[in-house]
Structures are given as structure tokens and as C-alpha cells.
Enzyme design. Structure first.
Site, short mmCIF file in Angstrom:
data_model
loop_
_atom_site.label_atom_id
_atom_site.label_comp_id
_atom_site.label_asym_id
_atom_site.label_seq_id
_atom_site.Cartn_x
_atom_site.Cartn_y
_atom_site.Cartn_z
NE ARG A 1 -6.09 0.37 11.72
CZ ARG A 1 -4.91 0.17 11.12
NH1 ARG A 1 -4.01 1.14 11.06
NH2 ARG A 1 -4.61 -1.01 10.60
CG ASP B 1 11.28 24.00 -5.11
OD1 ASP B 1 10.41 23.12 -5.09
OD2 ASP B 1 11.05 25.21 -5.29
CG HIS C 1 -3.35 -4.79 12.17
ND1 HIS C 1 -2.20 -5.29 11.61
CD2 HIS C 1 -3.16 -3.44 12.22
CE1 HIS C 1 -1.37 -4.31 11.33
NE2 HIS C 1 -1.91 -3.18 11.70
NE ARG D 1 -2.56 -8.26 7.74
CZ ARG D 1 -3.00 -8.73 8.90
NH1 ARG D 1 -3.49 -9.94 9.00
NH2 ARG D 1 -2.95 -7.97 9.99
CE1 TYR E 1 11.86 32.40 0.97
CE2 TYR E 1 12.08 30.01 1.04
CZ TYR E 1 11.77 31.17 0.35
OH TYR E 1 11.36 31.09 -0.96
CB CYS F 1 13.58 26.27 0.43
SG CYS F 1 14.76 27.41 1.17
CE LYS G 1 -0.48 -0.22 5.02
NZ LYS G 1 -1.28 0.11 6.17
C1 LIG Z 1 -3.85 -4.66 8.32
C2 LIG Z 1 -2.39 -4.49 8.13
N1 LIG Z 1 -1.61 -5.57 8.05
C3 LIG Z 1 -0.27 -5.48 7.88
C4 LIG Z 1 0.35 -4.24 7.81
C5 LIG Z 1 1.85 -4.19 7.65
O1 LIG Z 1 2.45 -3.60 8.78
P1 LIG Z 1 4.05 -3.52 8.89
O2 LIG Z 1 4.47 -2.52 7.87
O3 LIG Z 1 4.30 -3.06 10.27
O4 LIG Z 1 4.55 -4.86 8.59
C6 LIG Z 1 -0.41 -3.09 7.91
C7 LIG Z 1 0.25 -1.79 7.87
O5 LIG Z 1 -0.13 -0.82 8.44
C8 LIG Z 1 -1.81 -3.22 8.07
O6 LIG Z 1 -2.59 -2.13 8.16
#
Ligand SMILES: Cc1ncc(COP(=O)(O)O)c(C=O)c1O
Length: 373
Positions: free
Chosen positions: A135, A313, A165, A220, A264, A311, A37
Site C-alpha cells: 500500500r 432518516d 503493517h 498498534r 419508498y 429511508c 483514527k
Molecule cells: C498502519 C496501521 N496500523 C494499525 C492499524 C490498526 O488495525 P486494527 O484495527 O486491525 O487493529 C491500522 C488500521 O488500519 C493501520 O493502518
């Protein structure tokens, strides 16, 4: 082709090595869902997806169907799990992309039913049990039961996964992670009692590294595949190699007299004759403005301080004590140069944030240069 001297180098070889090292650490047979993601945590989701699949990751994880659409357009096939909640329009998008979707409440099942009937496709679902992150997710066994009964009745819905999670897996104290895992066990039992055998998954990077016993059928992992540890408290037993480094070149250099003020607001005043180099990188590239007066970069393998305000850029660095700096001299903002390293974690800490945010914040204006070192 690179034209701009400011670029983020992404080592796909490191990403593949990290996937392989994580896989070795997990119990036999546990699958990897590589979390890509946020444009692959800033590394470029398409290139990362192709690399992790080559290295043996079976699944990809995204936050929303729009992110998966980019991958499908780029020819990325295979299972993609949408981890976050989705509205009806997003469920419709998912139906056309052959995605697996997280179910965070009974309302999701209704959306799944609506779109599967509209589009004539079977929707593959992963129930997300909320075991303490608070969450999103299904909090009670009663709601989970109602979801499972509906799935059982509807041929157009398939229970493909059950997930949770962990909120604190990156902490040394794993008490809360164990508690979450126990609560998850009650959801697993319910699902099995009702005759389902979905893919069970819970572990993020912190848990995959420190609690491989919680790997179940799949982990994951996000930050770890990019070569970073989720925190200082997570063990270093699995070797990870950072994949991204941030580079630029000197675009201007000059000598300034004592008393001259820089950038600046003239925040910084030269206390002697100084050599100041300008770099073509700024906060619009994700070089955080909080590094004003605090940032350091590597020039010829030596540390040079950011002086004056960051700044949009450009930034200014003090190279008074570094020899041979001239126009186009190569500079590393984080990463390694001549055996010295500025870890992304050091950069992040100076901004009061974490490696995750620093990597995601490198803006699309910064071209990614892919290498296989
Ligand atoms: C539902 C879920 N699983 C897995 C992950 C992966 O987490 P990490 O980058 O700590 O491995 C995330 C990341 O936020 C997540 O939202």
C-alpha cells in the site's frame, strides 16, 4: 444532554477493559499504540484517547495530522503517531503539533527536513517498511539505507521508530504474516547495523491477538480496543467487550391492513393486518440502506424485522408479534437488550461489509452517549 432519541452508547469501561486484557496478553514491556483514527473508529477520538491512556496505552495512532490536531485542541498530550502518508502542508501541520510521523519514502525525509528547518523543530520519524501490504512504505533496503543515512547526518531529524503493517494477520493461516515478519527482520538488522535503536512495531489487532510473539516494542491496535475481533478467524483467547451499541425509540406506530405497501417504492406489502413501528434512524445516520428487508432490531429483547426501504432518516419495523410496543419504546439496532444481542458483525455481514466500516459509518448526526459500565 441527549435530546434526539437516536444515539450511540459508548462504554468507556469496556474500552479500558479491552486495553487491559490486550496488555496482559502481550509479552512484558510491550507498549500499546491505540489506533484512534477515523474519530476513534466512530466512537469519538477524544473520549477514547483519554480512556485508553488511563488504561495504560502509551501511544495514540491517527491516519493524518488533522486528526491529531483535534486531539491536541481537546488537551490530549503525549505521543501521537501519524500512520499514513502526508503531503507538505500536512507535514507543516504536524510540526506544530509535536507529532511523530511515518516515513513511507525518501520524499518524506525531504518534507521532514523542509519543515524542521522552517519551524525550527526536531521531527520524530518512524520508517514504514513495506513487507508485503503493498500500500505505502519503503520497499527496499537500499531506500531504507538512504533514509537512515540522511537522518544520521541531520540533527533536526530523529529516527524514533521502525514499523511495518501486516496484510493478512486476521486470517487463520499465518503463513503470509510469518513471511512479512521475516522480511521485516532484514529492515531491523539494517537499522541496528547503522547504530539506531528505534521503537520496533508491526502488529495490528489480528497479530496482537494471535501472534503476540510479533509484538516487538509496541503493538498498534484499533478494532480490538473497541471490543471487536478483526475477523471470525482470529482466536477468542483474549476477552473483548464491544464498546458501542446503537439505540433509538419508536417515533410512530400504526396498524395496517393486508395489501398496504410500505416505504419508498412500496417494496413490502402487508400479507395480513400488521403493526408497524417507525424508528427515527436512517442511512444519513449510518443505518445502511442495504438493510432494506434484511435488518433486524431488538424491541423488548425480541427481534423485529426492518420492512420496506431504509429511508434517509427513518425505518419501519414489523412489531405485529411483539406485545407492549408503543410510542417511545426503546429499540436497539446493534448491541444488547434484555440478554439478547445483535452483534455489529451480524449487521455488517448483512451489508456485505465488516465491523470496522459499520462502526466508522455511524454519522456525526448520531450523538455519542458515554457511559462507564
Ligand atoms: C498502519 C496501521 N496500523 C494499525 C492499524 C490498526 O488495525 P486494527 O484495527 O486491525 O487493529 C491500522 C488500521 O488500519 C493501520 O493502518
Amino acid at each position: 444532554m441527549l435530546i434526539r432519541p437516536t444515539y450511540a452508547k459508548v462504554n468507556l469501561g469496556a474500552i479500558k477493559l479491552n486495553v487491559a486484557n490486550i496488555k496482559k496478553h502481550l509479552p512484558n514491556g510491550a507498549m500499546i499504540c491505540a489506533v484512534v483514527k477515523a474519530d476513534g473508529y466512530g466512537h469519538g477520538s477524544t473520549m477514547v484517547s483519554k480512556a485508553v491512556k488511563e488504561a495504560g496505552a502509551e501511544w495514540l495512532g491517527v491516519a493524518m495530522p488533522e486528526e491529531a490536531a483535534v486531539l491536541r485542541e481537546e488537551g490530549v498530550a503525549g505521543p501521537i503517531l501519524v500512520l499514513g502518508p502526508a503531503n507538505l502542508a500536512q507535514w507543516r501541520k504536524a510540526a506544530g503539533l509535536d507529532l511523530s510521523m511515518a516515513v513511507v519514502s525518501y520524499a518524506c525525509v525531504q518534507n521532514a527536513l523542509t519543515v524542521s528547518r522552517e519551524c525550527g523543530v526536531k521531527m520524530r520519524l518512524h520508517i514504514k517498511a513495506d513487507t508485503g501490504m503493498n500500500r505505502v512504505g519503503v520497499k527496499t533496503l537500499e531506500e531504507a539505507g538512504r533514509i537512515l543515512d540522511t537522518i544520521a547526518q541531520e540533527d533536526c531529524l530523529e529516527l524514533e521508530g521502525l514499523m511495518t503493517h501486516f496484510a493478512c494477520a486476521d486470517e487463520a493461516d499465518k503463513t503470509y504474516t510469518h513471511l512479512q515478519n521475516e522480511r521485516f527482520g532484514t529492515f531491523i538488522r539494517l537499522v541496528r547495523e547503522k547504530g539506531f535503536a528505534p521503537i520496533i512495531h508491526a502488529a495490528n489487532s489480528g497479530a496482537a491477538l494471535d501472534c503476540p510473539q510479533f509484538a516487538y516494542d509496541m503493538v498498534r491496535v484499533g478494532i480490538a480496543i473497541y471490543g471487536c475481533y478483526p475477523s471470525d478467524e482470529v482466536s477468542r483467547d483474549v476477552l473483548l467487550e464491544p464498546a458501542m451499541s446503537l439505540h433509538t425509540q419508536v417515533s410512530f406506530i400504526k396498524e395496517l391492513k393486508e395489501g398496504e405497501r410500505l416505504s419508498y417504492g412500496g417494496l413490502y406489502t402487508c400479507d395480513k393486518t400488521m403493526r408497524i413501528a417507525t424508528l427515527p434512524i436512517g442511512y444519513a445516520d449510518g443505518y445502511n440502506r442495504l438493510l432494506t428487508g434484511k435488518g433486524e432490531v431488538l424491541v423488548g429483547g425480541r427481534r423485529a424485522r426492518v420492512v420496506g426501504r431504509v429511508c434517509m432518516d427513518q425505518i419501519l419495523i414489523d412489531v405485529t408479534d411483539i406485545d407492549d410496543v408503543c410510542l417511545n419504546t426503546h429499540v436497539v439496532c446493534f448491541g444488547e437488550q434484555n440478554g439478547n444481542r445483535i452483534p455489529v458483525e451480524e449487521y455488517a455481514e448483512k451489508c456485505g461489509t465488516i465491523n470496522y466500516e459499520t462502526l466508522c459509518a455511524i454519522s456525526p448526526r448520531v450523538q455519542r452517549l458515554y457511559v462507564e459500565d
